[in-house]
Design a protein around this motif. Sequence first.
Motif, PDB file in Angstrom:
ATOM      1  N   GLN A  72       0.818  -1.208   0.000  1.00 39.04           N
ATOM      2  CA  GLN A  72       0.000   0.000   0.000  1.00 39.04           C
ATOM      3  C   GLN A  72       0.857   1.265   0.000  1.00 39.04           C
ATOM      4  N   LEU A  76       0.372   4.563  -2.397  1.00 40.50           N
ATOM      5  CA  LEU A  76       0.032   5.859  -1.810  1.00 40.50           C
ATOM      6  C   LEU A  76       0.997   6.966  -2.210  1.00 40.50           C
ATOM      7  N   ILE A  82      -3.271   5.223  -6.789  1.00 36.73           N
ATOM      8  CA  ILE A  82      -4.181   4.578  -5.853  1.00 36.73           C
ATOM      9  C   ILE A  82      -5.616   4.636  -6.370  1.00 36.73           C
ATOM     10  N   THR A 149      -8.506   2.626   1.220  1.00 27.99           N
ATOM     11  CA  THR A 149      -8.284   3.498   0.060  1.00 27.99           C
ATOM     12  C   THR A 149      -9.568   3.761  -0.715  1.00 27.99           C
ATOM     13  N   TYR A 153     -10.025   7.611  -1.152  1.00 26.08           N
ATOM     14  CA  TYR A 153      -9.693   8.132  -2.477  1.00 26.08           C
ATOM     15  C   TYR A 153     -10.742   7.791  -3.534  1.00 26.08           C
ATOM     16  N   THR A 215      -4.910  -2.185  -1.748  1.00 25.17           N
ATOM     17  CA  THR A 215      -6.098  -1.435  -1.342  1.00 25.17           C
ATOM     18  C   THR A 215      -6.634  -1.891   0.015  1.00 25.17           C
TER      19      THR A 215
END
Length: 314
Positions: A72, A76, A82, A149, A153, A215
């Motif tokens: 991850q 990121l 991402i 995530t 996001y 994720t």
Amino acid sequence: MTHARTEPTDQEPDIRARPPLVREFLLVAGLFLAYKLGRRAANGHVEEAFRNAGNVWDLERTLRLPGEGAVQDLLLHSQTLIHAANTYYAAVHFPATALFLVWLYWRRPRHYLWSRRVLAALTAAALVLHLLFPLAPPRMFPAAGMVDTGQVYGPTVYGQTPATDTMANQFAAMPSLHVGWAVMVAVGLIAATRSRWRGLWLLHPALTLLVVVGTANHYWLDAIVAVALLAVAFAVFRLPVSGGAVVSGGGTVSGGSVVSGGGADAPPALGSSAGAPDAPPAAEAAPVRIPGPELVPEPTPQPVPEPAPTGAAR
């Protein structure tokens, strides 16, 4: 010298092996609906799901598996990256598998039947595990220290409150069907095609693995268990081999020997003397024997020897 090469026929798929379309559509849709209802029936069990998450996390550390957070952290570094990973997780899983089955149905019916059986067995086994072993994913488990995530996001396919999510069971992390289905798609396409680039299909499960881990939707063990179940399904369901395979030049392979397909441009069959000017002439054929009564010659009389004298002359 011309070498015969076996390859699947693209122009004329074996339509005899293709099951009825309506029946297959209803069957696949029914299996998918049963799976979705089963996942929803397994929803809840929050305390058990988090307890199992702790056990999985400890087992991974005992096995010295790399931390999911390392993957991850790579994603990121870029918000675009991402976001692309979240999109891949949400938008590729089902469409890629559906297109895979549709293409096999029309172009490789035998491979379709095999792939559908393997996928159904894998999914059924996964549903049993979802019922028996609810598991909170890393994005929910505080000890993992990972970011959700999808929620941060976007995009995401899950609701903000997992315990009351009516669209999906968020505690069904073990095994990862994202990884299992992706591996099946890659293996099925490699088996059904003969392109020299077909090994690139393995990029799909490799990318899927990085996405589901990065994720924070799955642990490494989720993917390992999915591949193990798929291996068992491969051992149970063997890919059927058709009686004759198409070879270059219009011939067929039957029983390990090449049979010429005919035509002016077809290569000579194995053992043929065509096109070999230095080959010795064929041996003369043996005379044909007509059956009939056998004539046995009469035996020739042999002279009878005279008896020897009984006494000697004095």
